[in-house]
Design an enzyme around this catalytic site. Structure first.
Site, PDB file in Angstrom:
ATOM      1  N   ASP A 252       0.827  -1.212   0.000  1.00  0.00           N
ATOM      2  CA  ASP A 252       0.000   0.000   0.000  1.00  0.00           C
ATOM      3  C   ASP A 252       0.862   1.263   0.000  1.00  0.00           C
ATOM      4  O   ASP A 252       1.919   1.304   0.630  1.00  0.00           O
ATOM      5  CB  ASP A 252      -0.904  -0.016   1.245  1.00  0.00           C
ATOM      6  CG  ASP A 252      -2.029   0.988   1.146  1.00  0.00           C
ATOM      7  OD1 ASP A 252      -2.292   1.501   0.034  1.00  0.00           O
ATOM      8  OD2 ASP A 252      -2.662   1.289   2.181  1.00  0.00           O
TER       9      ASP A 252
ATOM     10  N   ASN B 109       1.457   3.375  -3.003  1.00  0.00           N
ATOM     11  CA  ASN B 109       2.066   3.806  -4.274  1.00  0.00           C
ATOM     12  C   ASN B 109       1.625   5.216  -4.657  1.00  0.00           C
ATOM     13  O   ASN B 109       2.431   6.053  -5.056  1.00  0.00           O
ATOM     14  CB  ASN B 109       1.652   2.871  -5.421  1.00  0.00           C
ATOM     15  CG  ASN B 109       2.189   1.472  -5.259  1.00  0.00           C
ATOM     16  OD1 ASN B 109       3.031   1.227  -4.421  1.00  0.00           O
ATOM     17  ND2 ASN B 109       1.683   0.550  -6.072  1.00  0.00           N
TER      18      ASN B 109
ATOM     19  N   ARG C 223       0.278   7.668  -2.792  1.00  0.00           N
ATOM     20  CA  ARG C 223       0.756   8.718  -1.887  1.00  0.00           C
ATOM     21  C   ARG C 223       2.245   8.998  -2.104  1.00  0.00           C
ATOM     22  O   ARG C 223       2.699  10.124  -2.045  1.00  0.00           O
ATOM     23  CB  ARG C 223       0.502   8.311  -0.422  1.00  0.00           C
ATOM     24  CG  ARG C 223      -0.909   8.628   0.047  1.00  0.00           C
ATOM     25  CD  ARG C 223      -1.230   7.902   1.322  1.00  0.00           C
ATOM     26  NE  ARG C 223      -1.500   6.501   1.065  1.00  0.00           N
ATOM     27  CZ  ARG C 223      -1.565   5.561   2.007  1.00  0.00           C
ATOM     28  NH1 ARG C 223      -1.363   5.897   3.264  1.00  0.00           N
ATOM     29  NH2 ARG C 223      -1.856   4.320   1.701  1.00  0.00           N
TER      30      ARG C 223
ATOM     31  N   ASN D 191     -10.549  -2.643  -6.299  1.00  0.00           N
ATOM     32  CA  ASN D 191      -9.704  -1.760  -7.130  1.00  0.00           C
ATOM     33  C   ASN D 191     -10.335  -1.444  -8.494  1.00  0.00           C
ATOM     34  O   ASN D 191      -9.913  -0.501  -9.169  1.00  0.00           O
ATOM     35  CB  ASN D 191      -8.298  -2.349  -7.331  1.00  0.00           C
ATOM     36  CG  ASN D 191      -7.419  -2.263  -6.099  1.00  0.00           C
ATOM     37  OD1 ASN D 191      -6.526  -3.086  -5.879  1.00  0.00           O
ATOM     38  ND2 ASN D 191      -7.650  -1.267  -5.243  1.00  0.00           N
TER      39      ASN D 191
ATOM     40  N   ARG E 138       1.637  -5.065   6.081  1.00  0.00           N
ATOM     41  CA  ARG E 138       0.999  -3.980   5.324  1.00  0.00           C
ATOM     42  C   ARG E 138       1.851  -2.732   5.448  1.00  0.00           C
ATOM     43  O   ARG E 138       2.260  -2.353   6.549  1.00  0.00           O
ATOM     44  CB  ARG E 138      -0.409  -3.696   5.847  1.00  0.00           C
ATOM     45  CG  ARG E 138      -1.068  -2.593   5.007  1.00  0.00           C
ATOM     46  CD  ARG E 138      -2.506  -2.325   5.361  1.00  0.00           C
ATOM     47  NE  ARG E 138      -3.072  -1.413   4.365  1.00  0.00           N
ATOM     48  CZ  ARG E 138      -4.303  -1.441   3.925  1.00  0.00           C
ATOM     49  NH1 ARG E 138      -5.134  -2.342   4.369  1.00  0.00           N
ATOM     50  NH2 ARG E 138      -4.729  -0.566   3.027  1.00  0.00           N
TER      51      ARG E 138
HETATM   52  C1  FPP Z   1      -1.562   0.257  -3.476  1.00  0.00           C
HETATM   53  O1  FPP Z   1      -1.160   1.577  -3.665  1.00  0.00           O
HETATM   54  C2  FPP Z   1      -1.201  -0.642  -4.548  1.00  0.00           C
HETATM   55  C3  FPP Z   1      -2.051  -1.251  -5.429  1.00  0.00           C
HETATM   56  C4  FPP Z   1      -3.357  -0.756  -5.825  1.00  0.00           C
HETATM   57  C5  FPP Z   1      -1.767  -2.499  -6.053  1.00  0.00           C
HETATM   58  C6  FPP Z   1      -0.359  -2.981  -5.981  1.00  0.00           C
HETATM   59  C7  FPP Z   1       0.333  -2.719  -7.247  1.00  0.00           C
HETATM   60  C8  FPP Z   1       1.657  -2.591  -7.339  1.00  0.00           C
HETATM   61  C9  FPP Z   1       2.557  -2.756  -6.199  1.00  0.00           C
HETATM   62  C10 FPP Z   1       2.267  -2.263  -8.642  1.00  0.00           C
HETATM   63  C11 FPP Z   1       2.302  -3.397  -9.569  1.00  0.00           C
HETATM   64  C12 FPP Z   1       2.878  -4.606  -8.991  1.00  0.00           C
HETATM   65  C13 FPP Z   1       3.049  -5.739  -9.650  1.00  0.00           C
HETATM   66  C14 FPP Z   1       3.583  -6.907  -8.935  1.00  0.00           C
HETATM   67  C15 FPP Z   1       2.716  -5.859 -11.057  1.00  0.00           C
HETATM   68  P1  FPP Z   1      -2.291   2.668  -3.743  1.00  0.00           P
HETATM   69  O2  FPP Z   1      -2.470   3.016  -5.168  1.00  0.00           O
HETATM   70  O3  FPP Z   1      -3.527   2.180  -3.059  1.00  0.00           O
HETATM   71  O4  FPP Z   1      -1.628   3.809  -2.941  1.00  0.00           O
HETATM   72  P2  FPP Z   1      -2.395   4.949  -2.095  1.00  0.00           P
HETATM   73  O5  FPP Z   1      -3.102   4.252  -0.964  1.00  0.00           O
HETATM   74  O6  FPP Z   1      -1.266   5.806  -1.602  1.00  0.00           O
HETATM   75  O7  FPP Z   1      -3.316   5.659  -3.022  1.00  0.00           O
END
Ligand code: FPP
Length: 250
Positions: free
Chosen positions: A12, A14, A16, A60, A180
């Protein structure tokens, strides 16, 4: 060492990570994919037998279509790019979740990776894709209800063990350790049934910042915990001491 047999990670933060740096969310996912590769390599190096990454949840799909498309393309690219790393490390890849809703290119990349790694005998790597714990429990309940209706199963025979055989990932042990990132402290519909006795580890770093030493710290924290599974601490210690051979005096 009593290493966790199965580690599951909720990757979790990415978005932010990227927005805090003035980038769009896509950059966060690209860096997040790199952290995922590093985590896979670290888990192999540590001798972990099962690693599950929560890669795309059923919730998602509510994200903007552009971001969904990007995540699916990234998944496909990542699987193709990392196949050599998976083969070099003897990793066997599989997925859990309903793959039928994934775009064709992602379904094809998943199928190719499963096929290419099917004879590998090392760590089992599972991507949870279009997965949610509640949906899994619902699917499982439907299967069991249909078995009962067809006379293949008696209601009185349904216990925890029977129930869990119909869940996704039934061929894996339940996660010993769930990690997490990003400081959020919730399961977000991940492994709801199987997490009953999982040890939880929350890390404040955002997923793109997650490094091998962070996974090592999570495992180290796990190694210092006492898992009682409803028993008393004394009972658990007694079991351990019973398995230690007594010192014989001659
Ligand atoms: C959470 O960050 C991440 C995801 C929605 C899915 C995980 C995806 C990856 C790690 C990238 C691709 C990985 C592979 C293995 C292909 P978020 O977008 O919810 O972050 P936020 O909570 O800060 O908005």
């Amino acid at each position: 060492m009593n290493l966790p047999k199965h580690i599951a990670i909720i990757m979790d933060g990415n978005g932010r990570w990227a927005t805090a740096r003035g980038h769009n969310r896509f950059w966060g996912h690209i860096r997040g994919a790199k952290s995922a590769t590093d985590a896979i390599q670290t888990a192999v190096n540590l001798g972990i037998e099962n690693l599950t990454l929560f890669t795309f949840s059923t919730e998602n799909w509510k994200r903007p279509q552009l971001e969904i498309n990007f995540l699916m393309r990234l998944l496909t690219r990542q699987l193709k790019r990392e196949l050599k790393m998976l083969m070099d490390n003897n990793v066997r890849f599989s997925c859990m979740g309903d793959l039928s809703r994934l775009p064709n290119h992602a379904q094809a990349a998943v199928a190719e990776t499963i096929l290419a790694t099917k004879n590998n005998t090392g760590m089992r790597l599972v991507f949870a894709l279009n997965y949610s714990g509640r949906q899994d429990i619902l699917n499982c309940t439907r299967t069991i209800a249909s078995q009962v209706a067809r006379g293949l199963l008696r209601p009185e025979d349904i216990d925890s063990q029977v129930f869990s055989q119909f869940l996704a990932g039934a061929n894996q042990p339940e996660p010993d350790l769930i990690v997490r990132t990003s400081g959020e402290m919730r399961l977000s519909n991940f492994f709801l049934w199987q997490a009953a006795y999982s040890e939880l580890y929350f890390c404040n770093k955002l997923w793109p910042e997650f490094r091998p030493e962070d996974l090592e710290a999570a495992v180290d924290s796990y190694l210092h915990r006492e898992r009682r599974f409803g028993k008393t601490g004394d009972q658990v210690k007694h079991e351990i001491s019973q398995s230690t051979p007594p010192v014989l005096e001659c």
